[in-house]
Design an enzyme around this catalytic site. Structure first.
Site, PDB file in Angstrom:
ATOM      1  CD  GLN A 137      -2.442   1.190   2.801  1.00 29.59           C
ATOM      2  OE1 GLN A 137      -1.872   0.695   3.768  1.00 29.59           O
ATOM      3  NE2 GLN A 137      -3.641   1.723   2.863  1.00 29.59           N
ATOM      4  N   GLY A 138       0.861   2.000  -1.100  1.00 25.38           N
ATOM      5  CA  GLY A 138       1.663   3.219  -1.199  1.00 25.38           C
ATOM      6  C   GLY A 138       0.819   4.454  -0.910  1.00 25.38           C
ATOM      7  CE1 TYR A 139      -4.001   3.919  -0.534  1.00 27.50           C
ATOM      8  CE2 TYR A 139      -5.127   4.906   1.329  1.00 27.50           C
ATOM      9  CZ  TYR A 139      -5.176   4.218   0.141  1.00 27.50           C
ATOM     10  OH  TYR A 139      -6.390   3.837  -0.360  1.00 27.50           O
ATOM     11  CB  SER A 140       2.293   6.970   4.792  1.00 24.95           C
ATOM     12  OG  SER A 140       1.190   6.385   5.420  1.00 24.95           O
ATOM     13  CB  SER A 172       3.242  -2.943   5.468  1.00 23.19           C
ATOM     14  OG  SER A 172       2.970  -2.111   6.565  1.00 23.19           O
ATOM     15  CD  GLU A 254      -4.913   0.286   6.126  1.00 17.47           C
ATOM     16  OE1 GLU A 254      -5.166   1.262   5.387  1.00 17.47           O
ATOM     17  OE2 GLU A 254      -3.793   0.060   6.599  1.00 17.47           O
ATOM     18  CD  GLU A 390      -3.876  10.577  18.763  1.00 15.13           C
ATOM     19  OE1 GLU A 390      -3.568   9.862  17.782  1.00 15.13           O
ATOM     20  OE2 GLU A 390      -3.389  10.398  19.886  1.00 15.13           O
TER      21      GLU A 390
HETATM   22  C1  FAD Z   1       2.848  -0.920  11.604  1.00 19.16           C
HETATM   23  C2  FAD Z   1       2.558   0.141  10.585  1.00 19.16           C
HETATM   24  C3  FAD Z   1       2.334  -0.214   9.268  1.00 19.16           C
HETATM   25  C4  FAD Z   1       2.084   0.764   8.305  1.00 19.16           C
HETATM   26  N1  FAD Z   1       1.904   0.376   6.997  1.00 19.16           N
HETATM   27  C5  FAD Z   1       1.681   1.304   6.059  1.00 19.16           C
HETATM   28  C6  FAD Z   1       1.551   0.911   4.686  1.00 19.16           C
HETATM   29  O1  FAD Z   1       1.640  -0.263   4.339  1.00 19.16           O
HETATM   30  N2  FAD Z   1       1.354   1.874   3.758  1.00 19.16           N
HETATM   31  C7  FAD Z   1       1.245   3.184   4.101  1.00 19.16           C
HETATM   32  O2  FAD Z   1       1.035   3.997   3.204  1.00 19.16           O
HETATM   33  N3  FAD Z   1       1.383   3.596   5.382  1.00 19.16           N
HETATM   34  C8  FAD Z   1       1.610   2.683   6.377  1.00 19.16           C
HETATM   35  N4  FAD Z   1       1.758   3.070   7.690  1.00 19.16           N
HETATM   36  C9  FAD Z   1       1.766   4.505   8.005  1.00 19.16           C
HETATM   37  C10 FAD Z   1       0.551   5.000   8.781  1.00 19.16           C
HETATM   38  O3  FAD Z   1      -0.587   5.033   7.971  1.00 19.16           O
HETATM   39  C11 FAD Z   1       0.927   6.397   9.309  1.00 19.16           C
HETATM   40  O4  FAD Z   1       2.008   6.242  10.221  1.00 19.16           O
HETATM   41  C12 FAD Z   1      -0.239   7.059  10.013  1.00 19.16           C
HETATM   42  O5  FAD Z   1      -1.236   7.395   9.099  1.00 19.16           O
HETATM   43  C13 FAD Z   1       0.212   8.348  10.771  1.00 19.16           C
HETATM   44  O6  FAD Z   1       0.944   9.201   9.965  1.00 19.16           O
HETATM   45  P1  FAD Z   1       2.358   9.776  10.433  1.00 19.16           P
HETATM   46  O7  FAD Z   1       3.195   8.620  10.862  1.00 19.16           O
HETATM   47  O8  FAD Z   1       2.868  10.641   9.357  1.00 19.16           O
HETATM   48  O9  FAD Z   1       2.055  10.617  11.751  1.00 19.16           O
HETATM   49  P2  FAD Z   1       1.567  12.147  11.807  1.00 19.16           P
HETATM   50  O10 FAD Z   1       0.464  12.340  10.821  1.00 19.16           O
HETATM   51  O11 FAD Z   1       2.747  13.021  11.698  1.00 19.16           O
HETATM   52  O12 FAD Z   1       0.931  12.227  13.250  1.00 19.16           O
HETATM   53  C14 FAD Z   1       1.731  12.460  14.422  1.00 19.16           C
HETATM   54  C15 FAD Z   1       0.795  12.581  15.613  1.00 19.16           C
HETATM   55  O13 FAD Z   1      -0.060  13.729  15.449  1.00 19.16           O
HETATM   56  C16 FAD Z   1      -1.422  13.339  15.569  1.00 19.16           C
HETATM   57  N5  FAD Z   1      -2.244  14.129  14.646  1.00 19.16           N
HETATM   58  C17 FAD Z   1      -1.951  14.447  13.364  1.00 19.16           C
HETATM   59  N6  FAD Z   1      -2.950  15.138  12.796  1.00 19.16           N
HETATM   60  C18 FAD Z   1      -3.918  15.270  13.752  1.00 19.16           C
HETATM   61  C19 FAD Z   1      -5.218  15.864  13.778  1.00 19.16           C
HETATM   62  N7  FAD Z   1      -5.733  16.488  12.704  1.00 19.16           N
HETATM   63  N8  FAD Z   1      -5.952  15.786  14.935  1.00 19.16           N
HETATM   64  C20 FAD Z   1      -5.441  15.152  16.036  1.00 19.16           C
HETATM   65  N9  FAD Z   1      -4.215  14.573  16.056  1.00 19.16           N
HETATM   66  C21 FAD Z   1      -3.460  14.609  14.947  1.00 19.16           C
HETATM   67  C22 FAD Z   1      -1.456  11.874  15.180  1.00 19.16           C
HETATM   68  O14 FAD Z   1      -2.583  11.210  15.732  1.00 19.16           O
HETATM   69  C23 FAD Z   1      -0.139  11.372  15.769  1.00 19.16           C
HETATM   70  O15 FAD Z   1      -0.299  11.078  17.138  1.00 19.16           O
HETATM   71  C24 FAD Z   1       2.024   2.134   8.674  1.00 19.16           C
HETATM   72  C25 FAD Z   1       2.242   2.501  10.020  1.00 19.16           C
HETATM   73  C26 FAD Z   1       2.509   1.521  10.962  1.00 19.16           C
HETATM   74  C27 FAD Z   1       2.750   1.928  12.381  1.00 19.16           C
END
Ligand code: FAD
Length: 407
Positions: A137-140, A172, A254, A390
């Site tokens: 999954q190429g999202y983040s 992942s 998901e 959150e």
């Molecule tokens: C085990 C694991 C597997 C993953 N696999 C994939 C994958 O296969 N493909 C993929 O694309 N991604 C994947 N991810 C990424 C995951 O989707 C992101 O880590 C997640 O969406 C959070 O984004 P970030 O890490 O950039 O944190 P940030 O967005 O930077 O957030 C940091 C903190 O700020 C809080 N925050 C941010 N915005 C708000 C808001 N508007 N209101 C309240 N709080 C807020 C968040 O809740 C968090 O606590 C994976 C993550 C994990 C841990």
């Protein structure tokens, strides 16, 4: 494909039970059996493999039971929600290993069924149900996690192909995947309405992955780089600039599937094993065979009850979504609760094991001891993956409760 037809659920159950007993590879009944741990994810790497796990996957796929409710034309089982539930129950009762773990089945397939054209469905869905292609999954992106619509990976129209450039993070198993479903920017002048959903073959020139090593020692995800990657025009799913709607829909699938993986039997919910039994073994049992520490007993029982209620809610919501229009924003409630219960369960496990719960490696530690700390660390990701707690609470506030945005 054997004939399991007929509306009679009990007759169906009997036939399934017989079929499972006759077709489960004997090697898999032995817990010490040597199978490649990656085999359950399938993919090109296992083409022609004789690994018993792959034999099991193929047999189940021939019945359409790796995706029981999908239409038969695309390799599914064509089962009703009730029949699929009977299959789930029999698989759980017989303690059969999963036939296939697949982002294709859990996330991509359902949105392809909804949004893809016939050619795309014919090309990709049977390969998903047969476990022949492993998807990531190429999202983040480095600057786009919670604010996913801020993604910058660009996708340019070059006439006869798309040209993709940028990078993804936390992808992942990208280093093991054959294809990636990816969100890209096709219009830089708009945020949500400038995103498209494309399918990328990871073997394309210009795709590079770098595994990220975690504190637990594992490397379950990668940084993924796309440098001038050429993608055929036919790999765009849905409308150009219409990818945000597909992206959100996929997240609902998901979240529904992640929640089902937490807890005692789940792969993502920390240490494995029956928490109450393990606690009794390490803390001691009182008269009547109950856990001696009354306070710990209350908290362990509460956690077990919460998981039981959660499992029933997941089963109900999955049945509703199969019978209706797919999952809804309420999957965010389930994802949030599941992550909290999984973290709590791991804390309780460490507490019950006491000093034994700190084992990392070595012959001096028994099975639950070695998985406890690793499991506890893994659960920290439960409230991040698939959208943070959150963000899920925000979805519940806005889309389920209809609350206004804060001023
Ligand atoms: C085990 C694991 C597997 C993953 N696999 C994939 C994958 O296969 N493909 C993929 O694309 N991604 C994947 N991810 C990424 C995951 O989707 C992101 O880590 C997640 O969406 C959070 O984004 P970030 O890490 O950039 O944190 P940030 O967005 O930077 O957030 C940091 C903190 O700020 C809080 N925050 C941010 N915005 C708000 C808001 N508007 N209101 C309240 N709080 C807020 C968040 O809740 C968090 O606590 C994976 C993550 C994990 C841990």
């Amino acid at each position: 494909m054997a004939d399991f037809g007929g509306a009679d659920l009990e007759a169906f159950r009997r036939k399934i039970r017989e079929w499972l007993q006759a077709n489960y590879p004997a090697e898999l009944r032995d817990p010490s059996a040597q199978t490649d741990p990656e085999a359950v994810w399938g993919g090109r790497a296992f083409e022609g493999s004789a690994d018993p796990q792959i034999v099991w996957m193929r047999r189940m796929a021939e019945q359409g039971w790796t995706a029981p409710t999908w239409p038969k034309e695309v390799g599914g089982g064509g089962l009703s929600a009730q029949h699929a539930r009977v299959l789930d129950q029999e698989l759980a009762a017989g303690r059969y290993r999963p036939a296939l773990l697949s982002f294709g089945v859990w996330m991509l397939g359902p949105v392809l069924l909804e949004y893809a054209n016939d050619e795309q469905k014919k090309e990709h869905l049977p390969k998903i149900t047969q476990g022949r292609i492993r998807w990531c999954q190429g999202y983040s992106e480095p600057g786009a996690g919670s604010d996913l619509a801020g993604l910058q990976t660009r996708c340019e129209d070059k006439g006869d192909h798309w040209l993709i450039g940028g990078s993804k993070v936390w992808t992942s198993y990208a280093d093991k995947a054959d294809w990636c479903f990816c969100l890209v920017r096709t219009d830089a002048s708009k945020k949500h309405e400038g995103i498209s959903f494309v399918l990328i073959d990871m073997a394309s020139p210009g795709v590079e992955t770098r595994p990220i090593r975690l504190i637990s020692g594992d490397s379950p995800f990668c940084e993924t780089f796309f440098t001038d990657v050429k993608v055929p025009k036919g790999n765009l799913v849905g409308r150009l600039n219409g990818g945000w709607e597909i992206a959100k829909r996929l997240l609902q699938y998901e979240r529904q599937n992640i929640s089902a993986g937490f807890g005692e039997g789940g792969s993502a919910g920390g240490a494995s094993g029956d928490l109450a039994e393990i606690a009794k073994r390490y803390v001691g049992a009182a008269d009547g065979g109950v856990l001696a520490d009354a306070d710990l007993r209350r908290r362990v029982t509460e956690n077990k009850m919460n998981f039981q209620a959660l499992r029933q809610t997941i089963a109900r919501s999955a049945a509703e979504s199969r019978a209706g229009n797919g999952p809804s924003a309420t999957t965010s409630i389930i994802k949030y609760a599941a992550a909290e219960f999984a973290k709590e369960r791991s804390e309780l496990m460490i507490e019950a094991l006491g000093a034994h719960g700190l084992g990392w490696a070595g012959e001096g530690f028994a099975a639950p001891e070695l998985t406890a700390v690793r499991g506890w660390l893994r659960t920290k990701a439960n409230s991040i993956e698939g959208g943070t707690s959150e963000i899920n609470l925000n979805v519940v506030a806005k889309r389920v409760l209809g609350l206004p945005d804060p001023k």
